[in-house]
Write an enzyme that holds these catalytic residues in place. Structure first.
Site, PDB file in Angstrom:
ATOM      1  N   ARG A   1       0.825  -1.217   0.000  1.00 36.35           N
ATOM      2  CA  ARG A   1       0.000   0.000   0.000  1.00 36.35           C
ATOM      3  C   ARG A   1       0.856   1.263   0.000  1.00 36.35           C
ATOM      4  O   ARG A   1       0.340   2.367  -0.151  1.00 36.35           O
ATOM      5  CB  ARG A   1      -0.931   0.034   1.234  1.00 36.35           C
ATOM      6  CG  ARG A   1      -1.966  -1.060   1.258  1.00 36.35           C
ATOM      7  CD  ARG A   1      -2.781  -1.037   2.534  1.00 36.35           C
ATOM      8  NE  ARG A   1      -3.940  -0.176   2.455  1.00 36.35           N
ATOM      9  CZ  ARG A   1      -5.180  -0.598   2.183  1.00 36.35           C
ATOM     10  NH1 ARG A   1      -5.423  -1.859   1.963  1.00 36.35           N
ATOM     11  NH2 ARG A   1      -6.186   0.255   2.147  1.00 36.35           N
TER      12      ARG A   1
ATOM     13  N   TYR B   1       0.838   4.168  -2.509  1.00 33.08           N
ATOM     14  CA  TYR B   1      -0.294   5.101  -2.388  1.00 33.08           C
ATOM     15  C   TYR B   1      -0.179   5.932  -1.101  1.00 33.08           C
ATOM     16  O   TYR B   1      -0.134   7.150  -1.155  1.00 33.08           O
ATOM     17  CB  TYR B   1      -1.591   4.304  -2.387  1.00 33.08           C
ATOM     18  CG  TYR B   1      -2.848   5.146  -2.319  1.00 33.08           C
ATOM     19  CD1 TYR B   1      -3.298   5.837  -3.437  1.00 33.08           C
ATOM     20  CD2 TYR B   1      -3.602   5.228  -1.150  1.00 33.08           C
ATOM     21  CE1 TYR B   1      -4.466   6.595  -3.394  1.00 33.08           C
ATOM     22  CE2 TYR B   1      -4.768   5.974  -1.103  1.00 33.08           C
ATOM     23  CZ  TYR B   1      -5.201   6.647  -2.227  1.00 33.08           C
ATOM     24  OH  TYR B   1      -6.356   7.402  -2.176  1.00 33.08           O
TER      25      TYR B   1
ATOM     26  N   GLU C   1       2.307   6.260   1.258  1.00 36.27           N
ATOM     27  CA  GLU C   1       3.528   7.062   1.394  1.00 36.27           C
ATOM     28  C   GLU C   1       3.548   8.145   0.305  1.00 36.27           C
ATOM     29  O   GLU C   1       4.017   9.254   0.526  1.00 36.27           O
ATOM     30  CB  GLU C   1       4.783   6.195   1.309  1.00 36.27           C
ATOM     31  CG  GLU C   1       5.026   5.320   2.537  1.00 36.27           C
ATOM     32  CD  GLU C   1       5.325   6.118   3.808  1.00 36.27           C
ATOM     33  OE1 GLU C   1       5.557   7.336   3.753  1.00 36.27           O
ATOM     34  OE2 GLU C   1       5.305   5.494   4.888  1.00 36.27           O
TER      35      GLU C   1
ATOM     36  N   LYS D   1       0.996   9.709  -0.913  1.00 36.48           N
ATOM     37  CA  LYS D   1       0.117  10.809  -0.475  1.00 36.48           C
ATOM     38  C   LYS D   1       0.765  11.605   0.663  1.00 36.48           C
ATOM     39  O   LYS D   1       0.507  12.798   0.827  1.00 36.48           O
ATOM     40  CB  LYS D   1      -1.238  10.253  -0.030  1.00 36.48           C
ATOM     41  CG  LYS D   1      -2.072   9.676  -1.168  1.00 36.48           C
ATOM     42  CD  LYS D   1      -2.745  10.763  -1.994  1.00 36.48           C
ATOM     43  CE  LYS D   1      -3.687  10.178  -3.033  1.00 36.48           C
ATOM     44  NZ  LYS D   1      -4.391  11.197  -3.815  1.00 36.48           N
TER      45      LYS D   1
ATOM     46  N   PHE E   1     -19.578  -5.094  -3.165  1.00 36.33           N
ATOM     47  CA  PHE E   1     -20.727  -5.728  -2.494  1.00 36.33           C
ATOM     48  C   PHE E   1     -22.016  -5.502  -3.276  1.00 36.33           C
ATOM     49  O   PHE E   1     -22.815  -6.416  -3.460  1.00 36.33           O
ATOM     50  CB  PHE E   1     -20.885  -5.184  -1.062  1.00 36.33           C
ATOM     51  CG  PHE E   1     -19.909  -5.771  -0.059  1.00 36.33           C
ATOM     52  CD1 PHE E   1     -18.965  -6.722  -0.437  1.00 36.33           C
ATOM     53  CD2 PHE E   1     -19.938  -5.375   1.287  1.00 36.33           C
ATOM     54  CE1 PHE E   1     -18.071  -7.269   0.482  1.00 36.33           C
ATOM     55  CE2 PHE E   1     -19.051  -5.908   2.212  1.00 36.33           C
ATOM     56  CZ  PHE E   1     -18.113  -6.858   1.814  1.00 36.33           C
TER      57      PHE E   1
ATOM     58  N   PRO F   1      -5.868  -1.732   6.881  1.00 38.16           N
ATOM     59  CA  PRO F   1      -6.129  -1.087   8.169  1.00 38.16           C
ATOM     60  C   PRO F   1      -7.316  -1.718   8.908  1.00 38.16           C
ATOM     61  O   PRO F   1      -8.328  -2.045   8.295  1.00 38.16           O
ATOM     62  CB  PRO F   1      -6.425   0.362   7.790  1.00 38.16           C
ATOM     63  CG  PRO F   1      -5.766   0.554   6.468  1.00 38.16           C
ATOM     64  CD  PRO F   1      -5.888  -0.771   5.777  1.00 38.16           C
TER      65      PRO F   1
END
Ligand code: NAD
Ligand code: UDP
Length: 315
Positions: free
Chosen positions: A148, A151, A153, A155, A197, A278
């Site tokens: 991740r 993305y 780091e 940002k 979903f 997370p």
């Protein structure tokens, strides 16, 4: 006022362009490389003479943005970056380039124009947070080497660049730490949890929960979010600010809600939790409430129903 939206053909970007066209007399320039953006999202805007599409990649080092856009621009919303984990991990080096080279390109263009520039930052700057809910002063728990990192780091570097352009050149900068946002015009294959979903439920296919489903997120309806971005742009806040809905829900509860709303016969299946996913996320939005007088108003059930209506048309 001429406003540039980079990533304007993407999920949040198209809603933002539409809202800006409604509220402003000037032009809205929608810049995009159409990696995750969809021209269908902005089809209805094409006939508007105030709307202009600029095909461009912000990481382009051959043709700078100021060569590409010769008109003077007053405000820039920098949204150009894939946001769904499957898409930002598809070409991680490209993702980090968008958040470094691309951000410098946009900031230089803003400096040349004397434009106010807003960065679409993210709750991902908090990583897998050890503080809950997340306040802006929390500095995060991010893995610099995980999948991740391109993305989150990226940002974080983008926030550093925005802060340095503000300190060094007095550039009017804004930083919105956007939490999970959902709504119409998400791609069917976006890969994020709400679109997955809903699409699965509408097809009566199993809903795929990654991990135990006990992890939480807090979901904000896109129209609320866009209102927050506009308020932030027109404020004078240069420090990062959380924008999101503080109603927290587990992914299991979300799956049940989607099945209920769509009246689906889908079952739930469990898949492996992606690395560094997370576990808990909820924004503390007291700063946005206080300083922007902004608070999201669309309840999750209401927003989900609207989103389901959209997906019913496209699935
Ligand atoms: P999205 O993937 O739907 O939109 C991103 C847009 O940027 C797409 O149109 C894509 O084609 C374009 N793009 C990507 N790389 C580009 C490049 N190098 N040059 C030009 N255009 C490029 O994602 P979204 O959900 O609309 O997110 C928009 C922004 O908000 C992103 O910067 C994202 O990081 C941020 N954000 C979104 C969320 C969310 O929940 N949606 C949460 C936090 C932050
Ligand atoms: N998720 C899931 N099933 C899916 C897609 C995602 O259970 O089909 C989980 C994912 O592991 C994460 C949460 O839902 O815990 C939110 O994922 P999403 O990709 O939407 O956003 P992010 O992880 O970037 O917050």
């Amino acid at each position: 006022m001429r406003i540039l939206v980079t990533g304007g053909a993407g999920f949040i970007g198209n809603h933002l362009c539409r809202s800006l066209l409604e509220k402003n007399d000037g032009e809205v320039l929608c810049l995009d490389n159409f990696f995750t953006g969809n021209s269908k999202n902005i089809e209805d805007l094409n006939s508007n003479p105030k709307f202009k599409i600029i095909p461009y990649d912000i990481t382009d080092t051959d043709v700078r943005l100021d060569v590409k856009i010769t008109e003077r621009v007053d405000q820039i919303y920098n949204l150009a970056c894939p946001a769904s984990p499957i898409h930002y991990q598809f070409d991680p080096i490209k993702t980090i380039k968008a958040n470094t080279l691309g951000v410098i390109n946009v900031l230089e263009f803003a400096k040349l124009n004397g434009a106010t520039v807003l960065q679409a930052s993210t709750s991902e700057v908090y990583g897998d947070p050890l503080e809950h809910p997340q306040k802006e002063i929390y500095r995060g728990n991010v893995n610099t080497t995980g999948p991740r990192a391109c993305y989150d780091e990226g940002k974080r570097v983008a926030e550093t660049l925005f802060s340095d352009y503000n300190r060094e050149f007095g550039l009017p900068t804004r930083m919105a730490r956007i939490f999970n946002t959902y709504g119409s015009n998400m791609n069917v294959n976006d890969g994020r949890v709400i679109s997955n979903f809903i699409v699965q439920a509408l097809k009566n296919k199993p809903l795929t929960i990654y991990g135990t489903g006990k992890q939480t997120r807090s979901f904000c309806y896109v129209e609320d979010l866009v209102g927050g971005l506009e308020r932030l742009m027109n404020s004078n806040l240069t420090l990062p600010i959380n924008l999101g809905n503080s109603k927290e829900i587990t992914i299991s509860e979300l799956a049940k809600k989607v099945i209920e709303i769509t009246n689906s016969e889908s079952e739930i299946i469990y898949k492996k939790l992606p690395e560094d996913d997370p576990q808990q996320r909820q924004p503390d939005i007291s700063l946005a409430k206080r300083s922007l007088k902004w608070t999201p108003v669309v309840r999750l059930e209401e927003g989900l129903k609207k989103t389901v209506k959209y997906f019913e048309k496209v699935v």
